[in-house]
Enzyme design. Structure first.
Site, PDB file in Angstrom:
ATOM      1  N   SER A 122      -9.956   0.760   3.364  1.00  0.00           N
ATOM      2  CA  SER A 122      -8.638   1.578   2.218  1.00  0.00           C
ATOM      3  C   SER A 122      -7.695   0.742   1.564  1.00  0.00           C
ATOM      4  CB  SER A 122      -7.966   2.984   3.581  1.00  0.00           C
ATOM      5  OG  SER A 122      -7.216   2.494   4.128  1.00  0.00           O
TER       6      SER A 122
ATOM      7  N   LYS B 199       0.762  -1.163  -0.229  1.00  0.00           N
ATOM      8  CA  LYS B 199       0.286  -0.315   0.229  1.00  0.00           C
ATOM      9  C   LYS B 199       1.077   1.033   0.005  1.00  0.00           C
ATOM     10  CE  LYS B 199      -4.154   1.506   2.498  1.00  0.00           C
ATOM     11  NZ  LYS B 199      -5.024   1.375   4.156  1.00  0.00           N
TER      12      LYS B 199
ATOM     13  N   SER C 286      -9.623  -1.513   7.302  1.00  0.00           N
ATOM     14  CA  SER C 286      -8.963  -1.369   5.935  1.00  0.00           C
ATOM     15  C   SER C 286      -8.390  -2.476   5.238  1.00  0.00           C
ATOM     16  CB  SER C 286      -8.267  -0.521   6.228  1.00  0.00           C
ATOM     17  OG  SER C 286      -8.625   0.533   5.744  1.00  0.00           O
TER      18      SER C 286
END
Length: 464
Positions: free
Chosen positions: A156, A80, A180
């Site tokens: 996310s 990420k 997330s």
């Protein structure tokens, strides 16, 4: 020899160590797949091809010289883009951060996987500043669900879930503040682990909400998830929240399965009435694991409210300077939530912290009677991109926060959770396996048992 991009990471590493497939051949196969399909999915914001090929070539040279190779030798992975990646600005999904000076060093967790032989192939799309459950980034474009490109990947850690589901990265790294890791795991149909708060160091990753932020891995296979977790463990002095606990490997414990565990289904707030896909998933897992009782988990709704307040207040404080100078460069939805947090009375934040402690104590009493709790991960499978509301139990609710309906109360008190994808033939949906603090081994033992029974599996997307 052709490369199977959906092969488990531990099998890929065995092929590289044996010389059956070279690390450079493996890296090129995954880079080629990214080049062919990521234009449809939009999981990657940066592809580190030169770095990956150089590292892979070094692994091949080491093997030719008879040097020992690491447990993840030649396994591609991605992170990420809130993790520092040497040479890249740490975007954290934002417009503003991409103007930062490139990172001078990798995040600690990237360093640990690299030291084990894993090959970094890129940075991944995410919700802006991690304040998102949809994966619809207004700056980099939405990350699309590999199982249906018209649908959300979840957030996310959207790129982490989507890249792993689509066979572009056997292992990926994400973060989980309010859900997330677990939301994209559920919507994309992969395994994810949110460890105990303080278990893995967050050093050189961009923060969101310090007292709630966790980092953790995604994988398509439970053995891979446990192996990655073992390699990521260990304290780091630069993250004061990272507990000074000894490394507690779990990979060797997976064969114990769920035998002997006291297992319950979460009821009350977590009841799945009116949520047919979630109900079917929880029911299948509960039956397979032999869950014998239901626990109400009183106070979960209060814990979720506390999580909202703590998240608002701490994240707003972090971003106040950016809000004052560059408010127009935020996603409007993200900006407005930060602004709301900046105006919260201090007394509300203090009361939220008291509620967290109260719910924690409630849950610790529950864990005196049970070892593992089964709960839904999301209220539904992946919604269409652009959808704004969800119908839940007869109510019309805003979609963006409601995808975290079942994950936020658990994050609030930092419990370890394995998110497991339930096989069903339609769109994926996940289930949470929740244990007491520091008992990731229990979560992963149960996940492995479910995988062996084929109740839970990461099914390759059709048509990608």
């Amino acid at each position: 020899m052709s490369v199977d991009v959906f092969a488990p990471a531990h099998r890929i590493a065995a092929q590289v160590r044996s010389g059956e497939v070279g690390a450079e051949v493996m890296a090129r196969a995954f880079l080629d797949r990214i080049g062919r399909i990521d234009g449809k999915i939009n999981a990657f914001t940066d592809v580190t091809a030169a770095r990956a090929l150089a590292q892979a070539a070094a692994i091949d040279r080491a093997r030719a010289a008879g040097e020992p190779l690491g447990p993840l030798a030649g396994v591609p992975f991605a992170a990420k883009n809130l993790f520092d990646i040497e040479g890249l600005p740490t975007r954290a999904g934002s417009k503003i951060n991409r103007e930062r000076t490139p990172a001078w060093r990798d995040a600690v967790l990237i360093e640990r996987l690299t030291a084990a032989g894993a090959v970094l192939i890129g940075g991944l799309n995410m919700g802006e500043y991690a304040y998102d459950f949809t994966g619809e980034n207004v700056h980099d474009g939405p990350c699309r669900n590999p199982h249906d490109l018209s649908r959300m990947a979840g957030g996310s850690s959207s790129g982490s879930g989507a890249a792993t589901a689509a066979g572009m990265a056997p292992i990926s790294l994400g973060s989980d503040t309010n859900g997330s890791i677990r939301v994209p795991s559920s919507l994309c149909g992969v395994f994810g682990l949110k460890p105990t708060y303080g278990r893995l160091p967050r050093t050189r990753s961009f923060p969101f909400c310090d007292s709630l932020d966790h980092l953790g891995p995604f994988a398509r296979d439970v053995t891979d998830l446990a192996l990655a977790y073992d390699l990521l463990q260990g304290p780091d002095p630069h993250d004061p929240a990272c507990a000074q606990r000894p490394v507690e490997p779990v990979s060797a414990q997976l064969t114990k399965g769920a035998s002997g565990l006291r297992i319950a289904v979460a009821g009350g707030y977590f009841a799945t009435d009116g949520l047919p896909e979630a109900a079917a998933a929880v029911g299948a897992v509960a039956q397979a694991l032999g869950a014998t009782r239901t626990v109400a988990l009183d106070g979960a709704e209060i814990a979720r409210a506390a999580a909202f307040l703590v998240t608002n207040a701490e994240s707003a404080a972090l971003h106040l300077g950016r809000l004052q100078l560059r408010a127009d460069d935020f996603d409007p939805d993200t900006r407005d939530r930060f602004l709301a947090g900046a105006m919260l009375p201090a007394a509300w934040y203090i009361q939220a912290q008291r509620a967290r402690r109260w719910f924690h104590d409630q849950m610790m009493r529950t864990f005196e009677e049970v070892d593992l709790i089964i709960a839904p991960a999301t209220p539904c499978p992946a919604p269409p991109i652009g959808q704004k509301v969800l119908e839940i139990r007869g109510q019309t609710l805003p979609l963006r926060p409601s995808l975290g309906l079942f994950t936020q109360p658990i994050s609030c008190i930092g419990l370890p959770v394995a998110a497991v994808p339930v096989a069903g033939g339609g769109l994926p949906i996940g289930v949470q396996l929740i244990a007491a603090p520091w008992r990731e081994d229990i979560c992963l033992r149960a996940a492995r048992a479910l995988q062996e029974m084929t109740i839970c599996s990461a099914e390759p997307p059709k048509g990608i």
